[in-house]
Every structure is written in C-alpha cells, then in structure tokens.
Design a protein around this motif. Structure first.
Motif, short mmCIF file in Angstrom:
data_model
loop_
_atom_site.label_atom_id
_atom_site.label_comp_id
_atom_site.label_asym_id
_atom_site.label_seq_id
_atom_site.Cartn_x
_atom_site.Cartn_y
_atom_site.Cartn_z
N UNK A 287 10.30 6.46 -12.39
CA UNK A 287 10.85 7.16 -11.23
C UNK A 287 10.08 6.77 -9.97
N UNK A 288 8.76 6.74 -10.08
CA UNK A 288 7.93 6.43 -8.92
C UNK A 288 8.12 4.98 -8.48
N UNK A 289 8.12 4.05 -9.43
CA UNK A 289 8.28 2.64 -9.08
C UNK A 289 9.67 2.38 -8.51
N UNK A 290 10.69 3.00 -9.09
CA UNK A 290 12.04 2.83 -8.54
C UNK A 290 12.10 3.31 -7.09
N UNK A 291 11.39 4.40 -6.79
CA UNK A 291 11.38 4.90 -5.42
C UNK A 291 10.71 3.89 -4.48
N UNK A 292 9.63 3.30 -4.92
CA UNK A 292 8.96 2.29 -4.09
C UNK A 292 9.85 1.06 -3.90
N UNK B 223 0.79 -1.22 0.00
CA UNK B 223 0.00 0.00 0.00
C UNK B 223 0.82 1.27 0.00
N UNK B 224 2.15 1.16 0.11
CA UNK B 224 2.99 2.36 0.05
C UNK B 224 2.79 3.05 -1.29
N UNK B 225 2.81 4.38 -1.27
CA UNK B 225 2.41 5.16 -2.44
C UNK B 225 3.34 6.32 -2.68
N UNK B 226 3.65 6.58 -3.94
CA UNK B 226 4.27 7.82 -4.38
C UNK B 226 3.19 8.60 -5.12
N UNK B 227 2.98 9.84 -4.74
CA UNK B 227 1.87 10.60 -5.29
C UNK B 227 2.30 12.00 -5.70
N UNK C 70 0.06 1.82 -11.20
CA UNK C 70 0.51 3.17 -11.56
C UNK C 70 -0.55 3.83 -12.45
N UNK C 71 -0.89 5.06 -12.14
CA UNK C 71 -1.79 5.85 -12.98
C UNK C 71 -1.13 7.19 -13.25
#
Length: 302
Positions: free
Chosen positions: A291-296, A38-42, A265-266
């Motif tokens: 970028x977002x997925x790499x951060x997660x 459930x961790x999220x980059x937004x 991802x959206x």
C-alpha cells in the motif's frame, strides 16, 4: 517530504495501512521512502521498536563500511567452534561440527536464513561498539544494539521462567519479556531502519565494490512470507531482513521495480495473539508495504 496520498479504495493511505494491520489482528508502524526522491509514507515511523533479527542489517552494513575503510577484512577466515553457539532454528545454529568461514560468508548466512550463530561470530569480529558507532556516524542515533543473539535469547529464557522455551506462547510469560521493551533491548525506529537501507542503496554506507557486495548480500534472504509477499512479481526485486519475537513480526528491506523505482520499507508489527504461527500477521507486513509503495509510485512525478 512525508506524503499521504489517497489510493484505490476508501480512506487515505495511512488509514488503509492501519486497516491492513487491524484485519490481521496486529498493530503496526511503517516507514516507506523513495530512495531517489526521499518522499515518505509514514505510520508511527518514529515509534521505538525492538528490532530482533532486523538488527543484523546494522551488523552487516557495519562489516562492509569497516571493510571500505580498510579496518576489517570480509574475507578473513573465522573459526566457529562446535560448542557454545547461539541458539536458533537455522544455519550454523543447528549444525554439529566445527567450521571455518569468512566474515562475508557468515554475513550471507546471517541474512539468508537469519543464522544466529553466524551473526554472533560476526558480532564478536566486528564489535557491538563499532556497530553502534557506525549507526551514530550515519545519523541513526536511536538505533542501538544492546546484546548479541545469544544474550538476547538468554534474556528471553530467564524472563520466561521455569517453563522454558515452551512458555513463550503463554501470555503471562510473554508479558514478562524484556526483549519486547525497546528501552531494554536492541532497538530502532521504522524511520531509521528505512534510512539505513536508503543509505546503503545510495552508497552512503560504503561505495564501489563494497557497496555492490553489501547490496548483493542483503538480497539473499530466503524468506518470502512477509515483505516479499506484497510484491509477487518476477521482475520486482525484494531485498530484506526479517525479525521475530513473541507477538512481533518485522521486516525491513528494499523493493526495486524494473522501471528504476527503488523504495526502502521498514514494517514492525505486534499481534494480539501469542501464537507462534500467524500467517495473516506475516502477510500483513507485505500488504502494508505494498500500500505504501503503491502510494509513492502514484505520485505524478514518478
């Protein structure tokens, strides 16, 4: 939990995502969620957005949820008359003869090549109200369908005026398009579209053979120029659905790594240019998602 993890290069993750959009001449909003934690980059994840063909995810998910409940049969044969089909550049929309296909094969066409005619046969079979009720039942109260593909295109042509489809690259005509206003067309938010995909991959929309088949259908998209472009690896699977309107290029999907990592991802973007062909804007969808997925994936617990 929403995270903002520093990654390689200058600035925090959200700054790097913003730069990816800016460098491509776009603005954008994004939500990337680890399906298992459930961790999220937004970035602007609660911003209302016009979903365009991304809303076909809601339609197809509803078909399979209704199938799991025994209310609809995905194998039911549906007639597609030769006349009166929704316009579009692919699939049944450009074919000339009457046909008959099952509901689930129409779903495959709607996802694989964004076939508007196939989608509209499904809209009639499943029901717009049923799709909206399903989204509410899943807690996605800001995800609303207003019209099918034919009605969406009719609205665009009416708003464009006497110039017809050719006017859709004219900035003055584009400024009149109500389909670019989330309050007046099919809509959602990046967070809710990512939540829908997370629910699909967690068997919360439907489970068993229906959940497996739904995920398989969502994995057949032919286009690789947006979300998938950020993950050019043979062992990484990307399932998704694009959506396009004048100045707008979107995609929502799931990225699955061989180590078991799964990420919904959206990404929704809007370009400053009204040009129909903007490869950099398409690629920005994949770049921002990566970028977002790499951060997660950089979390210590991964």
């Amino acid at each position: 939990m929403t995270v903002n993890i520093p990654g390689p290069g200058p600035g925090p993750v959200r700054g790097r995502i913003t730069a990816a959009f800016t460098d491509a001449g776009t603005t954008g909003a994004l939500c990337a969620t680890d399906i298992d934690t459930g961790d999220t980059v937004a970035l602007g994840a609660d911003t209302p957005v016009s979903t365009a063909s991304v809303h076909k995810l809601c339609l197809v998910a509803t078909l399979y949820r209704e199938a799991a409940a025994g209310r609809l049969d995905p194998a039911a044969p549906l007639d597609i008359p030769a006349e009166g089909r929704a316009p579009g550049p692919t699939g049944l929309a450009v074919m000339r003869d009457a046909a008959r296909l099952s509901a689930r094969d129409l779903a495959s066409l709607a996802i694989a090549v964004s076939d508007n005619a196939a989608a509209d046969v499904l809209w009639a079979y499943v029901g717009l109200d049923t799709v909206n009720a399903t989204m509410r039942a899943l807690g996605l109260t800001r995800t609303v369908a207003v019209h099918d593909q034919a009605a969406l295109y009719a609205t665009m042509l009416t708003d464009a005026g006497s110039g017809g489809p050719a006017a859709l690259v004219d900035p003055a005509a584009v400024a009149r398009l109500t389909v670019l206003d989330p309050a007046r067309t099919n809509r959602s938010t990046p967070r809710e579209m990512a939540a829908l995909l997370r629910a699909v991959w967690r068997d919360e929309v439907c489970g068993g053979v229906w959940g497996d088949e739904l995920r398989a259908v969502l994995g057949v998209q032919a286009w690789s120029h947006r979300l998938a472009s950020g993950f050019p690896f043979d062992d990484v699977r990307v399932s998704g659905k694009t959506g396009s309107l004048p100045t707008q290029r979107h995609e929502a999907g799931v990225v699955e790594y061989p180590d078991g990592g799964r990420y919904a991802v959206a990404v929704f973007t809007r370009a400053a240019s009204t040009a129909a062909t903007l490869p950099a804007a398409d690629a920005a969808v994949g770049r921002a998602a990566r970028i977002a997925v790499d951060a997660l994936r950089a979390r210590p617990s991964h």
